[in-house]
Design a protein around this motif. Structure first.
Motif, short mmCIF file in Angstrom:
data_model
loop_
_atom_site.label_atom_id
_atom_site.label_comp_id
_atom_site.label_asym_id
_atom_site.label_seq_id
_atom_site.Cartn_x
_atom_site.Cartn_y
_atom_site.Cartn_z
N PHE A 396 0.80 -1.22 0.00
CA PHE A 396 0.00 0.00 0.00
C PHE A 396 0.84 1.28 0.00
O PHE A 396 0.30 2.38 0.04
N SER A 397 2.15 1.13 -0.06
CA SER A 397 2.99 2.32 -0.26
C SER A 397 3.06 2.68 -1.75
O SER A 397 3.52 3.77 -2.10
N HIS A 398 2.60 1.79 -2.60
CA HIS A 398 2.56 2.09 -4.04
C HIS A 398 1.27 2.85 -4.34
O HIS A 398 0.19 2.42 -3.94
N ASN A 404 -6.56 2.58 -5.23
CA ASN A 404 -7.62 1.72 -5.75
C ASN A 404 -8.14 0.67 -4.77
O ASN A 404 -9.22 0.11 -4.99
N LEU A 405 -7.39 0.39 -3.71
CA LEU A 405 -7.76 -0.70 -2.82
C LEU A 405 -7.89 -0.23 -1.39
O LEU A 405 -7.31 0.78 -0.99
N ASP A 406 -8.65 -0.99 -0.61
CA ASP A 406 -8.84 -0.72 0.82
C ASP A 406 -8.00 -1.73 1.61
O ASP A 406 -8.22 -2.94 1.49
N PRO A 407 -7.03 -1.25 2.41
CA PRO A 407 -6.16 -2.19 3.13
C PRO A 407 -6.91 -3.09 4.11
O PRO A 407 -6.43 -4.17 4.45
N THR A 446 6.34 -4.86 -7.66
CA THR A 446 6.27 -4.07 -6.42
C THR A 446 4.84 -3.89 -5.91
O THR A 446 4.64 -3.34 -4.83
N LEU A 447 3.83 -4.34 -6.67
CA LEU A 447 2.45 -4.23 -6.19
C LEU A 447 2.14 -5.34 -5.20
O LEU A 447 1.44 -5.13 -4.21
N TRP A 448 2.65 -6.54 -5.48
CA TRP A 448 2.50 -7.68 -4.58
C TRP A 448 3.54 -8.72 -4.95
O TRP A 448 4.10 -8.71 -6.04
N LYS A 449 3.81 -9.61 -4.01
CA LYS A 449 4.77 -10.68 -4.27
C LYS A 449 4.28 -12.00 -3.69
O LYS A 449 5.07 -12.90 -3.42
N LEU A 450 3.00 -12.12 -3.48
CA LEU A 450 2.47 -13.32 -2.84
C LEU A 450 1.62 -14.15 -3.80
O LEU A 450 0.40 -14.22 -3.69
N GLY A 451 2.23 -14.73 -4.79
CA GLY A 451 1.56 -15.71 -5.64
C GLY A 451 0.46 -15.17 -6.53
O GLY A 451 0.48 -14.02 -6.97
N THR A 452 -0.54 -16.03 -6.80
CA THR A 452 -1.60 -15.70 -7.76
C THR A 452 -2.90 -15.26 -7.10
O THR A 452 -3.83 -14.87 -7.81
N LEU A 453 -2.96 -15.29 -5.80
CA LEU A 453 -4.20 -14.85 -5.14
C LEU A 453 -4.42 -13.34 -5.25
O LEU A 453 -5.56 -12.91 -5.49
N PRO A 454 -3.39 -12.48 -5.09
CA PRO A 454 -3.65 -11.03 -5.13
C PRO A 454 -4.38 -10.53 -6.37
O PRO A 454 -5.37 -9.79 -6.22
N PRO A 455 -3.97 -10.89 -7.60
CA PRO A 455 -4.75 -10.38 -8.74
C PRO A 455 -6.18 -10.89 -8.75
O PRO A 455 -7.09 -10.20 -9.22
N ALA A 456 -6.39 -12.10 -8.19
CA ALA A 456 -7.75 -12.63 -8.11
C ALA A 456 -8.57 -11.87 -7.07
O ALA A 456 -9.77 -11.64 -7.26
N LEU A 457 -7.94 -11.46 -5.97
CA LEU A 457 -8.64 -10.66 -4.96
C LEU A 457 -9.20 -9.38 -5.57
O LEU A 457 -10.30 -8.93 -5.24
N ILE A 458 -8.43 -8.80 -6.49
CA ILE A 458 -8.89 -7.57 -7.16
C ILE A 458 -9.94 -7.89 -8.22
O ILE A 458 -11.00 -7.24 -8.29
N ALA A 459 -9.65 -8.90 -9.02
CA ALA A 459 -10.54 -9.22 -10.15
C ALA A 459 -11.94 -9.62 -9.70
O ALA A 459 -12.93 -9.29 -10.35
N PHE A 460 -12.05 -10.33 -8.57
CA PHE A 460 -13.35 -10.80 -8.09
C PHE A 460 -14.02 -9.83 -7.12
O PHE A 460 -15.06 -10.18 -6.55
N ARG A 461 -13.46 -8.65 -6.92
CA ARG A 461 -14.09 -7.68 -6.00
C ARG A 461 -15.53 -7.40 -6.43
O ARG A 461 -15.81 -7.17 -7.60
#
Length: 534
Positions: A396-398, A404-407, A446-461
Motif C-alpha cells: 500500500f505504499s505504491h 484503488n484498494l482498501d487495506p 512491487t504491487l504484490w509478491k504473494l503468488g496468484t491470489l492477489p490479482p484474483a482478490l482484485i478481479a473478483f471484488r
C-alpha cells in the motif's frame, strides 16, 4: 473425695464420697504432634525456602561473600526474619533493576568474549567475581547473541523447508515416469476417459462437476478418491482433471488403471484445449519471459532475508517464490468459463485438499448473483491463519494500490470455490485480472509478491459470496498447532503452505487425514517406495 488418674495419664476423675460425680473428667492435653500441624509446618517451609534461596543467590552475586555477623546472616536469609527494618533485599533488587535498565541503553563492548553455554557462563561469573554491572553487561551480550543465533537458525529452517517443498520427491518422480512408460506400452492405460457412452455427462449440469488442475498424480488421486468416498451420490460426481503436457500420459494412466466408479473422471492436458492459445493468454507468456519474474522465483532467496526478519514473514515470502506461481496450471482457474462453456456451476479444488464431507449442498447455495462462493479469511479463532486482509498481500505504499484498494478489506481463500460460470461470463473478471498482472510486471513486482491470489482478490471484488468457514479449513501446511477436532469436522481441509502431506516435512499428526486415501498396496506406489508413514 476421690481422685483417679487414667492409665494413659490423659484424664483425671474427681468424685465425692457418696458416689455422685461432683466434677466430670478433666482431660489433659495430648503429648503427640498432630498430622495437621506437621502438614502446615511443611507447607510454610516449602513456601519460604525458595525465597531464601533466591535472596541468598542475589546477595552472593552482589559480592557479599565474607559475612559472619548476625545482621548479615539476616540479610542472607530474609530481611524480615533477622534484620530490623527488613529493607535490604528490596533495596538490593531495586539497585539490580536500575543497573539492568542502565545497561539496556549501553552498547556492548567490541570483541567481548562470551560463554557458549549456561554452565560456562555461571563458572565465569564465579571465577572472576564480577560486580553487578559487569554481570548485567555480559548477560545482555549473551542473550542478544543467542537471540540472533536462534533467528538465524529459524530462517535457515524456513529456507530448507522451501527447498524441500519446491523439489520433487523421488517417489513422486518415479511414479510419474513409470505411469508414463505404462501409457506407451499398455493399451488399458490409454483407454478413453471417460468411455464414449459417458461423454455427454461431461457437460450435463444435473451432475456435480469438480475441477482440479495439477501435475501431481498422487495428490490428484487423493482429491478424487476422498471426494468420491465422501459423496452421498458418487454416481453423480464428475471430475475434470487438468494437467500439463509432460504429465498427461502418467495422469491418464493412473485414472485409467485405477477407476473410481461409479464417479466419472476426465483427464485432459492443457495442450488439448483449443482456447488456450498465446493470443488468449498473453499475460502468462509475459510472466514466463519476464526477467524480474525469473529472478524472483528462481533467484537467491537467502539474499532477500536478514537476521532480524520475522521467520513467519520470511516463510510467507518464500512460499510466494514457489516456481508453481508462474505455471499455467496455477492461473488456469481464471479461464474456467471459456474452458467449460457448457457448464453452469463448478467446484474448483486445489491439489492439496482432502474432502471429508459430501459437497453436493454447495450447488444449492444461492450466490445471490455473485460469481465466487468462498470462505473469508479475515475472521476466525486461529489468528495466524484467519487474519488476512488486503494489507496482508498488497504493497500500500505504491500509489496504484493505495488509490484503488482498501487495506482493511477482507480477503478470501482459493482452494475450494463454488463458481457460477453463467454469472462469471457476464463480468470483466478476466480482463481485470490481466490488467493487474501486467501492472505488477511493469512495476517490477512491487504491487504484490504473494503468488496468484492477489490479482484474483482484485478481479473478483464485488463478486464474492461468503460461505460458512466449516466448508473449507485452511493452514494445515504451515500451522502446526491446528486443532485436530476442527480438522475432523471440516468439509474440506487444505494443506496450503510448504509442509505438504506427501513431503517429509509434512506435520506427522496431520498427515493421516491425507494418507488414509492413498492405496499403498498399489503396485506402482509400492515399486516407487512411496511408504505409508508409521
Amino acid at each position: 473425695m476421690q481422685i483417679r488418674f487414667s492409665p494413659s495419664m490423659r484424664s483425671i476423675t474427681i468424685s465425692s464420697s457418696n458416689g455422685f460425680l461432683d466434677l466430670m473428667k478433666v482431660k489433659v492435653a495430648a503429648r503427640h504432634i498432630s498430622y495437621r500441624t506437621l502438614f502446615h509446618t511443611i507447607l510454610i517451609l516449602a513456601f519460604l525456602l525458595p525465597f531464601v534461596f533466591i535472596l541468598t543467590a542475589v546477595v552472593t552475586l552482589e559480592g557479599v561473600n565474607k559475612c559472619s555477623s548476625f545482621n548479615c546472616l539476616g540479610r542472607r536469609l530474609g530481611p524480615r526474619f533477622l534484620v530490623r527494618g527488613g529493607g535490604d533485599s528490596v533495596r538490593l533488587m531495586r539497585d539490580l533493576y536500575k543497573i539492568l535498565d542502565q545497561v539496556n541503553s549501553e552498547e556492548i563492548p567490541v570483541g567481548l568474549k562470551l560463554p557458549e553455554s549456561f554452565s560456562e557462563f555461571l563458572s565465569e561469573m564465579k571465577n572472576n567475581q564480577y560486580d553487578a554491572k559487569s554481570f548485567a553487561i555480559r548477560l545482555k551480550a549473551t542473550m542478544e547473541t543467542m537471540d540472533k543465533e536462534v533467528k538465524r537458525s529459524r530462517l535457515a529452517e524456513q529456507l530448507h523447508k522451501h527447498f524441500a517443498a519446491t523439489a520433487i520427491p523421488k517417489g513422486l518422480h518415479c511414479l510419474s515416469l513409470r505411469l508414463t512408460d505404462e501409457y506407451s506400452s499398455n493399451a488399458h492405460a490409454r483407454k478413453q476417459l471417460p468411455p464414449p457412452e459417458l461423454l455427454p455427462l461431461l457437460s450435463d449440469n444435473s451432475y456435480y462437476h469438480f475441477i482440479v488442475a495439477t501435475d501431481n498424480i498422487l495428490a490428484a488421486s487423493v482429491v478424487v478418491t476422498s471426494a468420491v468416498r465422501s459423496s452421498l451420490k458418487p454416481e453423480k460426481v464428475v471430475f475434470h482433471v487438468i494437467t500439463d503436457k509432460k504429465t498427461y500420459p502418467g495422469m491418464h494412466s493412473w485414472f485409467a488403471l485405477n477407476p473410481v466408479s461409479p464417479a466419472i473422471v476426465e483427464v485432459k492436458g492443457v495442450h488439448q484445449f483449443d482456447w488456450l492459445t498465446k493470443e488468449n493468454v498473453p499475460v502468462l507468456e509475459a510472466i514466463e519471459n519476464h526477467q524480474g519474474v525469473r529472478n524472483h522465483y528462481h533467484g537467491n532467496h537467502m539474499m532477500a532475508s536478514n537476521a532480524s526478519e520475522n521467520p513467519r514473514f520470511f516463510a510467507s515470502k518464500l512460499q510466494a517464490r514457489s516456481p508453481k506461481y508462474i505455471s499455467l496450471l496455477n492461473h488456469l482457474r481464471i479461464y474456467l468459463p471459456e474452458l467449460f462453456p457448457n457448464l453452469n456451476k463448478v467446484v474448483f479444488l486445489d491439489d492439496d485438499v482432502v474432502i471429508q464431507r459430501d459437497l453436493s449442498p454447495l450447488w444449492e447455495i444461492d450466490l445471490a448473483g455473485m460469481v465466487n462462493g468462498a470462505v473469508e479469511t479475515c475472521k476466525g479463532e486461529d489468528r495466524w491463519v484467519m487474519s488476512k486482509r488486503f494489507k496482508t498481500y498488497f504493497n500500500f505504499s505504491h500509489p496504484l494500490v493505495a488509490n484503488n484498494l482498501d487495506p482493511h478489506e477482507c480477503a478470501w481463500a482459493y482452494g475450494m470455490n463454488i463458481f457460477d460460470l453463467n454469472a462469471w461470463r457476464k463480468t470483466n473478471i478476466r480482463d481485470t485480472y490481466h490488467y493487474w498482472v501486467k501492472e505488477n510486471l511493469k512495476s517490477n513486482l512491487t504491487l504484490w509478491k504473494l503468488g496468484t491470489l492477489p490479482p484474483a482478490l482484485i478481479a473478483f471484488r464485488g463478486n464474492i459470496h461468503p460461505i460458512d468457514p466449516s466448508w473449507h479449513m485452511l493452514g494445515l501446511g504451515y500451522q502446526e498447532k491446528t486443532d485436530l477436532d476442527s480438522v475432523s469436522k471440516a468439509a474440506v481441509i487444505h494443506y496450503n503452505g510448504q509442509c505438504k502431506p506427501w513431503l517429509e516435512i509434512g506435520y506427522k499428526h496431520l498427515q493421516s487425514f491425507w494418507t488414509k486415501h492413498v492405496n499403498y498396496s498399489n503396485d506402482f506406489i509400492r515399486n516407487c517406495h512411496i511408504l505409508e508413514p508409521q
